[in-house]
Design an enzyme around this catalytic site. Structure first.
Site, mmCIF file in Angstrom:
data_model
loop_
_atom_site.group_PDB
_atom_site.id
_atom_site.type_symbol
_atom_site.label_atom_id
_atom_site.label_comp_id
_atom_site.label_asym_id
_atom_site.label_seq_id
_atom_site.Cartn_x
_atom_site.Cartn_y
_atom_site.Cartn_z
ATOM 1 N N HIS A 127 82.439 119.081 28.405
ATOM 2 C CA HIS A 127 80.995 119.079 28.187
ATOM 3 C C HIS A 127 80.470 120.484 28.410
ATOM 4 O O HIS A 127 80.915 121.206 29.299
ATOM 5 C CB HIS A 127 80.337 118.097 29.171
ATOM 6 C CG HIS A 127 78.853 117.990 28.991
ATOM 7 N ND1 HIS A 127 78.259 117.593 27.814
ATOM 8 C CD2 HIS A 127 77.829 118.244 29.869
ATOM 9 C CE1 HIS A 127 76.945 117.591 27.963
ATOM 10 N NE2 HIS A 127 76.666 117.984 29.187
ATOM 11 N N CYS A 134 76.874 118.699 22.346
ATOM 12 C CA CYS A 134 76.443 119.572 23.449
ATOM 13 C C CYS A 134 76.763 121.031 23.151
ATOM 14 O O CYS A 134 76.059 121.934 23.619
ATOM 15 C CB CYS A 134 77.092 119.131 24.762
ATOM 16 S SG CYS A 134 78.900 119.069 24.708
#
Length: 482
Positions: A436, A167
């Site tokens: 994340h 990510c």
């Protein structure tokens, strides 16, 4: 500019003394003033290789091959046909010079075609639109593919597959894809590569730009870019969570080196100006950070200017019990505030010829087109990692004037140092190794989207400005030209 075109055009004119092909192509496919010519253009004006009607459709002046901007170059290279005409404005392009060429004789021919056109003569005095006949509408309906950019358009928006804790890669690529001038550079295929196939990071990034803007909605996998990054930045190799900021700086560094290497391989003269090389990365992202050391004894000033790609801004309190900054503006004020160096940090003064106490101040000597800010949310204290989750407000429009270096030579023209926000990257989680990354990007003028790997969702400005920003990307609001 010479009234005569390049040497190659003169040879072409000598070999085609009456220039019939040129006259006919310009009359039919550029001026296009009659129903017959319009029908001919609709039926024939498309790339003979990819079947597309653009971008920048050209026609070879020697064999009347139609090709888009990419395939006309392939054609002229393989067939050794140097001259082509662009069909929107009728400009002549020389593939050997790799430039559009002005020639007075050609200009006279094209002007005669225009003046013989009733439609053109009428438009000199009164603008009229083209009212297509039913037959022409039918032809257009079946032979053209139309892509419309609207507020609901998804052109330029694509999700990116998470290949295993990637990510941090996806969010940086989303920010770069939506950097306006970088997008313009790659979509016009300005990159010339002499590197072995599959080995150039710049070529791979160019392909990613092409994929983003071809209209497909299927999420992309960045496996090739990831592999090339691992080769050139071994410390980022492996499937573990990495810092998005570190990946951003490393990506710029790799792209900069590859661009510079290719320029040198192409025998281009690389002239450094103010420590900024002419590659597209430096032209967009590199600014000048000025550091002033002032001796407290003699007030002598020592100035140093270093190139900088981004500004890392502290979020912690200045002293124990001190207040943390709450806005980007406060962070920048702290960054450019005069600092008194401690006794242990005495600087050798060339005037005093001794080590003296001094002050230090950072300011911006030159601003880049894209200014990026790294809000230092991760701290390592006594081998313990801590994340600062303090809300730091940041504006949609930022004026960098208060943080510029003062110059004795004032410009006679007003300078606009305003920047507009176009991308924000946030980190969700307690530590840098566990969490994340997602990105907010601005599409078109004022439409915002949330990019969470392969999921793209509409967002609004209030949501963006209220997010826990980690990396902030601003684009110069008004571009200046030297």
């Amino acid at each position: 500019m010479s009234a005569k075109g390049c040497h190659h055009l003169q040879v072409f004119k000598k070999n085609h003394s009456n220039l019939d092909n040129l006259k006919w192509i310009h009359a039919v496919f550029v001026v296009t003033d009659s129903p017959r010519n319009r029908k001919a253009k609709i039926c024939n004006a498309y790339c003979r290789t990819c079947r597309k009607r653009g971008p920048l459709l050209h026609v070879c002046l020697e064999c009347v091959y139609f090709g888009c901007h990419k395939h006309i170059r392939d054609h002229t290279k393989h067939q050794k046909h140097l001259m082509s005409m662009e069909l929107c404005y009728g400009q002549i392009h020389c593939s050997s010079c790799n430039d559009y060429i002005y020639d007075a004789q050609v200009d006279e021919i094209t002007m005669q075609n225009k003046m013989q056109s009733k439609l053109f003569r009428k438009r000199l005095f009164e603008w009229t639109s083209w009212d297509a006949t039913e037959e022409e509408k039918e032809l257009l309906h079946h032979r053209t593919k139309k892509i419309c950019i609207t507020p609901e358009s998804t052109i330029g928006l694509r999700g990116l597959l998470n290949l295993g804790k990637t990510c941090f890669v996806n969010c940086i690529i989303q920010a770069l894809i939506h950097t306006p001038l970088l997008r313009d550079y790659f979509l016009t295929e300005r990159h010339k590569c002499n590197t072995a196939a599959g080995a150039c990071v710049v070529c791979e990034v160019s392909k990613i730009f092409q994929e983003f803007y071809r209209g497909s909605r299927v999420p992309l996998a960045l496996h090739k870019l990831l592999h090339l990054t691992w080769i050139h930045a071994t410390h980022l190799a492996g499937y573990k969570q990495q810092d998005a900021h570190e990946f951003f700086i490393e990506t710029l560094n790799i792209l900069h080196k590859h661009c510079l290497d290719n320029m040198q391989k192409n025998s281009e003269v690389v002239q450094m100006e103010n420590d900024k090389c002419p590659c597209i990365i430096d032209q967009i992202f590199t600014g000048g950070l000025q550091s002033d050391l002032v001796c407290k004894k003699c007030n002598g000033v020592s100035t140093k200017i270093d190139p900088i790609w981004d500004f890392s801004l502290d979020l912690g309190p200045v002293s124990v019990g001190g207040r943390q900054p709450s806005s980007l503006h406060e962070c920048l004020e702290r960054f450019t505030r005069t600092e008194v160096l401690e006794q242990m940090e005495k600087i050798f003064c060339s005037n005093c010829q001794s080590y003296e106490e001094s002050t230090k101040q950072f300011t911006m000597k030159t601003l880049p087109i894209v200014v990026s800010f790294h809000l230092k949310r991760f701290q390592h204290i006594n081998e313990v990692e801590k994340k600062i989750s303090t809300v730091i407000s940041f504006p949609e429009m930022l004026d960098m004037t208060p943080f510029m270096s003062r110059s004795k030579e004032q410009s006679p023209y007003p300078i606009d140092n305003r920047y507009s926000l176009f991308a924000v990257i946030i980190h969700l989680g307690a530590t840098i190794n566990m969490g994340h990354y997602i990105a907010y990007v601005r599409q078109q003028h004022d439409y915002w989207y949330k990019c969470d790997d392969d999921v793209i969702m509409r967002a609004n400005l209030k949501e963006v400005l209220g997010s826990e920003g980690y990396l902030l990307f601003y684009h110069k609001h008004v571009l200046g030209y030297e």
